[in-house]
Design a protein around this motif. Structure first.
Motif, PDB file in Angstrom:
ATOM      1  N   HIS A 164       0.842  -1.210   0.000  1.00 54.87           N
ATOM      2  CA  HIS A 164       0.000   0.000   0.000  1.00 54.87           C
ATOM      3  C   HIS A 164       0.868   1.247   0.000  1.00 54.87           C
ATOM      4  CE1 HIS A 164      -3.186  -2.799   0.887  1.00 54.87           C
ATOM      5  NE2 HIS A 164      -2.554  -3.192   1.973  1.00 54.87           N
ATOM      6  N   LEU A 165       1.740   1.317  -0.991  1.00 55.60           N
ATOM      7  CA  LEU A 165       2.697   2.423  -1.032  1.00 55.60           C
ATOM      8  C   LEU A 165       2.003   3.759  -1.242  1.00 55.60           C
ATOM      9  CD1 LEU A 165       5.678   1.060  -3.175  1.00 55.60           C
ATOM     10  CD2 LEU A 165       5.389   1.076  -0.695  1.00 55.60           C
ATOM     11  N   VAL A 166       2.514   4.759  -0.571  1.00 51.20           N
ATOM     12  CA  VAL A 166       2.069   6.130  -0.794  1.00 51.20           C
ATOM     13  C   VAL A 166       2.400   6.466  -2.260  1.00 51.20           C
ATOM     14  CG1 VAL A 166       2.547   8.540  -0.143  1.00 51.20           C
ATOM     15  CG2 VAL A 166       2.567   6.737   1.605  1.00 51.20           C
ATOM     16  N   PRO A 167       1.440   7.045  -2.999  1.00 48.54           N
ATOM     17  CA  PRO A 167       1.718   7.344  -4.410  1.00 48.54           C
ATOM     18  C   PRO A 167       3.000   8.171  -4.557  1.00 48.54           C
ATOM     19  CG  PRO A 167      -0.598   7.746  -3.918  1.00 48.54           C
ATOM     20  CD  PRO A 167       0.067   7.422  -2.614  1.00 48.54           C
ATOM     21  N   GLY A 168       3.780   7.825  -5.561  1.00 51.31           N
ATOM     22  CA  GLY A 168       5.029   8.550  -5.798  1.00 51.31           C
ATOM     23  C   GLY A 168       6.233   7.900  -5.124  1.00 51.31           C
ATOM     24  N   THR A 169       5.980   6.864  -4.297  1.00 49.06           N
ATOM     25  CA  THR A 169       7.097   6.181  -3.624  1.00 49.06           C
ATOM     26  C   THR A 169       7.964   5.466  -4.649  1.00 49.06           C
ATOM     27  OG1 THR A 169       5.740   5.837  -1.669  1.00 49.06           O
ATOM     28  CG2 THR A 169       7.685   4.449  -1.874  1.00 49.06           C
ATOM     29  N   LYS A 170       9.260   5.656  -4.498  1.00 49.19           N
ATOM     30  CA  LYS A 170      10.195   5.061  -5.438  1.00 49.19           C
ATOM     31  C   LYS A 170      10.444   3.581  -5.138  1.00 49.19           C
ATOM     32  CE  LYS A 170      14.057   6.884  -7.888  1.00 49.19           C
ATOM     33  NZ  LYS A 170      13.309   7.215  -9.071  1.00 49.19           N
ATOM     34  N   VAL A 171      10.467   2.776  -6.186  1.00 53.31           N
ATOM     35  CA  VAL A 171      10.828   1.359  -6.055  1.00 53.31           C
ATOM     36  C   VAL A 171      12.031   1.111  -6.966  1.00 53.31           C
ATOM     37  CG1 VAL A 171      10.074  -1.034  -6.358  1.00 53.31           C
ATOM     38  CG2 VAL A 171       8.414   0.703  -5.638  1.00 53.31           C
ATOM     39  N   ILE A 172      13.112   0.642  -6.371  1.00 50.70           N
ATOM     40  CA  ILE A 172      14.331   0.402  -7.152  1.00 50.70           C
ATOM     41  C   ILE A 172      14.642  -1.092  -7.177  1.00 50.70           C
ATOM     42  CG2 ILE A 172      16.801   0.931  -7.378  1.00 50.70           C
ATOM     43  CD1 ILE A 172      16.309   3.505  -5.784  1.00 50.70           C
ATOM     44  N   PRO A 173      14.485  -1.747  -8.331  1.00 55.13           N
ATOM     45  CA  PRO A 173      14.909  -3.147  -8.432  1.00 55.13           C
ATOM     46  C   PRO A 173      16.433  -3.227  -8.310  1.00 55.13           C
ATOM     47  CG  PRO A 173      13.375  -2.577 -10.194  1.00 55.13           C
ATOM     48  CD  PRO A 173      13.839  -1.287  -9.573  1.00 55.13           C
ATOM     49  N   PHE A 174      16.905  -4.236  -7.570  1.00 58.37           N
ATOM     50  CA  PHE A 174      18.328  -4.264  -7.208  1.00 58.37           C
ATOM     51  C   PHE A 174      18.842  -5.705  -7.163  1.00 58.37           C
ATOM     52  CE2 PHE A 174      21.974  -4.171  -4.428  1.00 58.37           C
ATOM     53  CZ  PHE A 174      22.558  -2.933  -4.665  1.00 58.37           C
ATOM     54  N   SER A 175      20.079  -5.868  -7.592  1.00 64.81           N
ATOM     55  CA  SER A 175      20.747  -7.163  -7.419  1.00 64.81           C
ATOM     56  C   SER A 175      22.152  -6.959  -6.896  1.00 64.81           C
ATOM     57  CB  SER A 175      20.812  -7.932  -8.742  1.00 64.81           C
ATOM     58  OG  SER A 175      21.706  -9.020  -8.593  1.00 64.81           O
ATOM     59  N   SER A 176      22.451  -7.599  -5.780  1.00 63.95           N
ATOM     60  CA  SER A 176      23.811  -7.540  -5.256  1.00 63.95           C
ATOM     61  C   SER A 176      24.751  -8.403  -6.081  1.00 63.95           C
ATOM     62  CB  SER A 176      23.834  -8.034  -3.811  1.00 63.95           C
ATOM     63  OG  SER A 176      23.005  -7.233  -3.030  1.00 63.95           O
ATOM     64  N   GLU A 177      24.178  -9.328  -6.828  1.00 60.64           N
ATOM     65  CA  GLU A 177      24.991 -10.207  -7.676  1.00 60.64           C
ATOM     66  C   GLU A 177      25.473  -9.458  -8.911  1.00 60.64           C
ATOM     67  OE1 GLU A 177      25.634 -13.780  -7.446  1.00 60.64           O
ATOM     68  OE2 GLU A 177      25.159 -13.391  -5.340  1.00 60.64           O
ATOM     69  N   THR A 178      24.529  -8.843  -9.616  1.00 62.71           N
ATOM     70  CA  THR A 178      24.880  -8.166 -10.883  1.00 62.71           C
ATOM     71  C   THR A 178      25.161  -6.674 -10.686  1.00 62.71           C
ATOM     72  OG1 THR A 178      22.597  -7.554 -11.390  1.00 62.71           O
ATOM     73  CG2 THR A 178      23.332  -9.732 -12.135  1.00 62.71           C
ATOM     74  N   LYS A 179      24.854  -6.169  -9.495  1.00 70.79           N
ATOM     75  CA  LYS A 179      25.006  -4.740  -9.154  1.00 70.79           C
ATOM     76  C   LYS A 179      23.993  -3.853  -9.878  1.00 70.79           C
ATOM     77  CE  LYS A 179      28.893  -5.677  -6.856  1.00 70.79           C
ATOM     78  NZ  LYS A 179      28.854  -7.141  -6.900  1.00 70.79           N
ATOM     79  N   GLN A 180      22.988  -4.474 -10.495  1.00 64.91           N
ATOM     80  CA  GLN A 180      21.934  -3.673 -11.102  1.00 64.91           C
ATOM     81  C   GLN A 180      21.238  -2.863 -10.024  1.00 64.91           C
ATOM     82  OE1 GLN A 180      20.190  -6.983 -13.546  1.00 64.91           O
ATOM     83  NE2 GLN A 180      19.125  -5.259 -14.496  1.00 64.91           N
ATOM     84  N   GLY A 181      21.005  -1.583 -10.279  1.00 62.15           N
ATOM     85  CA  GLY A 181      20.340  -0.710  -9.318  1.00 62.15           C
ATOM     86  C   GLY A 181      21.322   0.041  -8.428  1.00 62.15           C
ATOM     87  N   ARG A 182      22.589  -0.391  -8.416  1.00 67.08           N
ATOM     88  CA  ARG A 182      23.578   0.233  -7.525  1.00 67.08           C
ATOM     89  C   ARG A 182      23.724   1.729  -7.807  1.00 67.08           C
ATOM     90  NH1 ARG A 182      28.776   1.865  -7.540  1.00 67.08           N
ATOM     91  NH2 ARG A 182      29.921   1.591  -5.593  1.00 67.08           N
TER      92      ARG A 182
END
Ligand code: GTP
Ligand code: MG
Length: 200
Positions: A164-182
């Motif tokens: 139930h995120l407050v509208p406008g809340t940021k969601v960042i997909p992340f992987s510690s393996e590939t460093k995506q999102g870092r």
């Protein structure tokens, strides 16, 4: 962010006095095993500075990492770990609560959730509770490498609905393996909380 120095400066257990730091703090919350310590290692380009374990319940203290004598990354104990006694759960909860309540320097709370699964009731409670403490948590959807690219949008949607995120809340997909999102996480920290216009 160019990492010039990293120092695990303060470790706080349930009976510790929390530090009164003079530089900003950014904290990482989330259930046990979601990847908080791994994310800190990934942000710092270190393999095992923050202790990581396949067994949940690894981080049992609040750990303050001093970065470049400029800011702190704060690793929090996880919640929802079944093997920990009820008493310990309460004490860790109180420790985290004390920290979120009392810190004068805490500027941002990142809440980590596993991108593979719908958020648990505990995740939703934690989100709501962080909001009630006056923060606007940023969501990091961890273990991105474990799902297919085609599943990302759908899973992020489930996550947004489940928390139930407050509208406008940021969601960042992340992987510690590939460093995506870092880079995205660092850019956000630098822009919003270190007031740096551009990434170094
Ligand atoms: P606690 O300290 O127990 O609260 O856990 P934590 O949230 O700090 O999790 P930790 O970083 O210790 O990681 C838990 C397990 O998940 C370890 O086996 C990690 O290797 C694994 N893991 C963490 N992040 C990722 C990721 O992005 N991808 C994959 N494939 N595994 C990950
Ligand atoms: Mg940990």
């Amino acid at each position: 962010m160019v990492i010039k120095s990293v120092n695990l400066e303060t470790v706080c257990g349930i009976t510790s006095t929390l530090p009164q730091n003079d530089k900003i703090e950014v904290a990482f919350a989330g259930k046990s095993n979601v990847g908080k310590s791994s994310l800190i290692n990934a942000l710092l380009n270190r393999k095992s500075l923050a202790r990581v374990s396949a067994t949940p319940g690894k981080t049992q203290t609040i750990n303050f990492y001093n970065i470049n004598e400029e800011m702190y990354l704060v690793d929090l104990p996880g919640y929802g770990y079944a093997k920990v006694s009820e008493q310990e759960k309460i004490q860790w909860g109180k420790l985290i609560e004390r920290y979120l309540n009392k810190s004068q320097q805490l500027k941002a709370v990142f809440l980590l959730v596993d991108i593979r699964h719908a958020p648990s009731a505990n995740d939703a409670m934690m989100y709501e509770w962080i909001v009630s403490q006056g923060y606007h948590p940023i969501i990091i959807a961890t273990k991105l490498d474990k799902i297919k690219r085609s599943q990302i949008a759908k899973n992020v949607k489930i996550l947004k609905e489940g928390l139930h995120l407050v509208p406008g809340t940021k969601v960042i997909p992340f992987s510690s393996e590939t460093k995506q999102g870092r880079d995205e996480v660092w850019e956000l920290i630098e822009r919003e909380f270190l007031n740096k216009a551009e990434v170094e």
